[in-house]
Design a protein around this motif. Sequence first.
Motif, PDB file in Angstrom:
ATOM      1  N   ARG A   3       0.841  -1.184   0.000  1.00 32.52           N
ATOM      2  CA  ARG A   3       0.000   0.000   0.000  1.00 32.52           C
ATOM      3  C   ARG A   3       0.884   1.245   0.000  1.00 32.52           C
ATOM      4  O   ARG A   3       1.839   1.337   0.774  1.00 32.52           O
ATOM      5  CB  ARG A   3      -0.924  -0.010   1.222  1.00 32.52           C
ATOM      6  N   LEU A 108      -3.252   5.247  -2.144  1.00 34.31           N
ATOM      7  CA  LEU A 108      -4.148   6.191  -1.490  1.00 34.31           C
ATOM      8  C   LEU A 108      -3.649   7.586  -1.824  1.00 34.31           C
ATOM      9  O   LEU A 108      -2.493   7.913  -1.545  1.00 34.31           O
ATOM     10  CB  LEU A 108      -4.147   5.977   0.026  1.00 34.31           C
ATOM     11  N   LEU A 130      -8.798   0.579   0.624  1.00 40.16           N
ATOM     12  CA  LEU A 130      -7.606  -0.127   0.168  1.00 40.16           C
ATOM     13  C   LEU A 130      -7.879  -1.619   0.034  1.00 40.16           C
ATOM     14  O   LEU A 130      -7.477  -2.263  -0.944  1.00 40.16           O
ATOM     15  CB  LEU A 130      -6.449   0.129   1.137  1.00 40.16           C
ATOM     16  N   VAL A 200      -8.589   6.065  -3.954  1.00 36.09           N
ATOM     17  CA  VAL A 200      -7.851   4.801  -3.802  1.00 36.09           C
ATOM     18  C   VAL A 200      -8.025   3.996  -5.081  1.00 36.09           C
ATOM     19  O   VAL A 200      -9.130   3.914  -5.631  1.00 36.09           O
ATOM     20  CB  VAL A 200      -8.376   3.994  -2.593  1.00 36.09           C
TER      21      VAL A 200
END
Length: 351
Positions: A3, A108, A130, A200
């Motif tokens: 991420r 993000l 996410l 996202v």
Amino acid sequence: MARWLVILAGGRGERFWPLSRVMHPKQFLTLVGERSMLQSTRDRIASVIDDQHTFVVTGMDYVEKVSQNLPEVPRTQILGEPRGCNTAPSIAWAAELIYRQDPEAVMLVLPSDHVIQRADRFRALAMRALAMAEEHGGFYTFGIVPTHPETGYGYIEHNGSAFSQPDVMKVARFVEKPPRDVAERMVESGRFYWNSGMFVFRAEEFLASVREFLPTLAQAIEVLADEPERQGEIFDELPAISVDHGIMEKAHQVYVLPAEIGWDDVGTFASLARLLPRDEEQNAVRGNAVFVETENVTAITDGPLLSFVGVKDLYVVATHDAVLILGPDRSQDVRKVVQALRDNGNHDHLL
């Protein structure tokens, strides 16, 4: 699948003059709390995404200032644009570099200058988005549940729940900043959210959409990633377009998560004034001020003592070299002061 966080920190903040200047724009100001807007943006998501997986896109002149604000973010991941081209090129540049490191990356994207008072709730929503992007793909945004018919924000209309999940809605359309009567009807319908400008998605899907909808940008970004020394030449040719217009309004599988998170984009002194505590006479202060028989005055000073006697309904902002006195309905017009200073060659008060 890692991420990644991308912070957009390229704005000039002209509506916050005289606090915001060319070399110290809004994202570096401490307007709410004790940290700069940029630092607060990073802080609120620090437990979800670490510094090593953070990119910041800013103006070339602000790279050093970003590094001072966020010293743990790798310097190579602070991208300085020689020319502002709106959000689609900024995000595409970061996405291309992230994808080359991590082809399965999920991103993000956050503006650097928002206030979110319910950070815990926002973190939960960010992790939810996410996870949805990782599992299902698609594009996700956070729709702010409107509290009034605001005409200064864009809106998102939803079209029922997605994936049989009550907290994820299908996006029907994006709506530009509406006139008052239209905003009233949209809020009354219960089908619209304010567009927060936070997103996202998988890096791979975003870049595929750039190739589909903005092929010129896609080609330029690939060259930029291969030949960064040509940055100035490439940016001179980039299209200036927002991610909303360029991608989100056209993309397939776009979803919105309703968000009641105490959000404000703090775009003007009027919006900042809403966030400051007030006394019994509805006066608010950041800095040092004295109020005598005064009502509904917002005083912001980074040095001089401000004193008021027998006035009401004003915003007054003071720095070491400038004072702004603003009527209650004119906070959008501060840019006119900046333009007047520019036209008059008074650059000392802009830097």
